[in-house]
Structures are given as structure tokens and as C-alpha cells.
Design a protein around this motif. Sequence first.
Motif, PDB file in Angstrom:
ATOM      1  N   VAL A 197     -51.435  40.819  50.968  1.00 53.44           N
ATOM      2  CA  VAL A 197     -52.814  41.311  51.091  1.00 53.44           C
ATOM      3  C   VAL A 197     -53.467  41.354  49.716  1.00 53.44           C
ATOM      4  O   VAL A 197     -54.606  40.896  49.536  1.00 53.44           O
ATOM      5  N   GLN A 198     -52.751  41.885  48.733  1.00 51.40           N
ATOM      6  CA  GLN A 198     -53.301  41.967  47.374  1.00 51.40           C
ATOM      7  C   GLN A 198     -53.587  40.582  46.801  1.00 51.40           C
ATOM      8  O   GLN A 198     -54.591  40.378  46.122  1.00 51.40           O
ATOM      9  N   ILE A 234     -57.733  36.542  57.020  1.00 52.76           N
ATOM     10  CA  ILE A 234     -56.302  36.694  56.730  1.00 52.76           C
ATOM     11  C   ILE A 234     -56.009  38.127  56.295  1.00 52.76           C
ATOM     12  O   ILE A 234     -55.050  38.745  56.765  1.00 52.76           O
ATOM     13  N   ILE A 235     -56.845  38.673  55.425  1.00 54.04           N
ATOM     14  CA  ILE A 235     -56.656  40.051  54.948  1.00 54.04           C
ATOM     15  C   ILE A 235     -56.708  41.032  56.117  1.00 54.04           C
ATOM     16  O   ILE A 235     -55.845  41.901  56.254  1.00 54.04           O
ATOM     17  N   ILE A 236     -57.714  40.905  56.956  1.00 58.80           N
ATOM     18  CA  ILE A 236     -57.851  41.798  58.115  1.00 58.80           C
ATOM     19  C   ILE A 236     -56.636  41.678  59.026  1.00 58.80           C
ATOM     20  O   ILE A 236     -56.075  42.689  59.475  1.00 58.80           O
ATOM     21  N   PHE A 268     -54.396  37.822  48.521  1.00 63.13           N
ATOM     22  CA  PHE A 268     -55.606  37.285  49.135  1.00 63.13           C
ATOM     23  C   PHE A 268     -56.855  38.051  48.697  1.00 63.13           C
ATOM     24  O   PHE A 268     -57.932  37.467  48.560  1.00 63.13           O
ATOM     25  N   LYS A 269     -56.727  39.343  48.439  1.00 63.15           N
ATOM     26  CA  LYS A 269     -57.868  40.120  47.942  1.00 63.15           C
ATOM     27  C   LYS A 269     -58.270  39.674  46.536  1.00 63.15           C
ATOM     28  O   LYS A 269     -59.415  39.861  46.128  1.00 63.15           O
ATOM     29  N   SER A 270     -57.337  39.091  45.795  1.00 61.04           N
ATOM     30  CA  SER A 270     -57.642  38.658  44.430  1.00 61.04           C
ATOM     31  C   SER A 270     -58.432  37.340  44.394  1.00 61.04           C
ATOM     32  O   SER A 270     -58.931  36.947  43.339  1.00 61.04           O
ATOM     33  N   PHE A 271     -58.562  36.672  45.526  1.00 59.36           N
ATOM     34  CA  PHE A 271     -59.283  35.403  45.561  1.00 59.36           C
ATOM     35  C   PHE A 271     -60.742  35.614  45.180  1.00 59.36           C
ATOM     36  O   PHE A 271     -61.419  36.491  45.708  1.00 59.36           O
ATOM     37  N   ASP A 272     -61.215  34.797  44.248  1.00 58.77           N
ATOM     38  CA  ASP A 272     -62.607  34.858  43.804  1.00 58.77           C
ATOM     39  C   ASP A 272     -63.198  33.455  43.898  1.00 58.77           C
ATOM     40  O   ASP A 272     -62.877  32.577  43.094  1.00 58.77           O
ATOM     41  N   VAL A 273     -64.056  33.241  44.874  1.00 61.83           N
ATOM     42  CA  VAL A 273     -64.629  31.910  45.100  1.00 61.83           C
ATOM     43  C   VAL A 273     -65.436  31.449  43.887  1.00 61.83           C
ATOM     44  O   VAL A 273     -65.566  30.244  43.647  1.00 61.83           O
ATOM     45  N   LYS A 274     -65.944  32.367  43.084  1.00 64.22           N
ATOM     46  CA  LYS A 274     -66.717  32.002  41.906  1.00 64.22           C
ATOM     47  C   LYS A 274     -65.854  31.326  40.843  1.00 64.22           C
ATOM     48  O   LYS A 274     -66.384  30.638  39.972  1.00 64.22           O
TER      49      LYS A 274
END
Length: 131
Positions: A82-83, A112-114, A85-91
Motif C-alpha cells: 500500500v505504501q 489498487i490501494i483501495i 503504491f501511495k508513493s506513486f507520483d504521476v508528475k
Amino acid sequence: MKSEAINDLYYVGFEGEPEIIFMYEKSNEVQVLKLWNGYFESLLDCLVQQAPVQDGILHEYCVHEGWYEESPWEITNVEKAVQLFKSFDVKKVTENESSNIIPVLPAITMDIIIFLEQAIQSGNRVFIVYE
């Protein structure tokens, strides 16, 4: 026999192509999140640029083990996934990624996170199936 609750939004239109399935059992139902492998590998390619590849999902992806070798493959540390995928930054995505895939990645990442957080809340083991 358990019924299945399938979210295949990110596989529709790619039928017959390789797929990645996240799954866990909840009561008498199997929860499924099905993705086109191209989306998932693009997301992981982006994450490799943004996060350290030490263990877990990114390590398995880079060495082509995990779900590539044994399916279903258990995500042993779902909280860590989860952490990640939460770190993904599209920018921070470079232009090397396919331009038609990039706009979809934030929504896929959120789903995916949910999905993983729901598995954690219900105390279930999560598996990745590669087909």
C-alpha cells in the motif's frame, strides 16, 4: 462454492492479453481486481524510477520472480505494498512511458490501494495471479 466480485474495468478491451489479478477471499466471496498486464508493468516501471527496489513487489518485478514464477503469489507485506503504491507520483513520470497509458495510471493506482486496504481491514491474505 464461492462467488466472485470482479472489478475488471482495467482489463476490458484487452481480453486475450496477459492479465494481472489481485485477489483475496472475504466471507463467501472472492474479491478480484483484474488489470491488463501492460498497465501494471507500466505502473511498476514508473515506481522503479521513484522508489527503492529492495524487496516486495518491485523486487519481484525487477528479477522477474514472484507472480511470474508461481501463481498465485502471496503479497506477504500488504501494508508495505500500500505504501509503495501511495508513493506513486504521476508528475515524476518520464516521457519514456507510453503517453496513452500515463493518464490511466493514477486511477489504477488508487483502485489498487483501495483494494489492498479493504483486504487489510478484513484481515485477509492477498494474492497476485498472472495469466
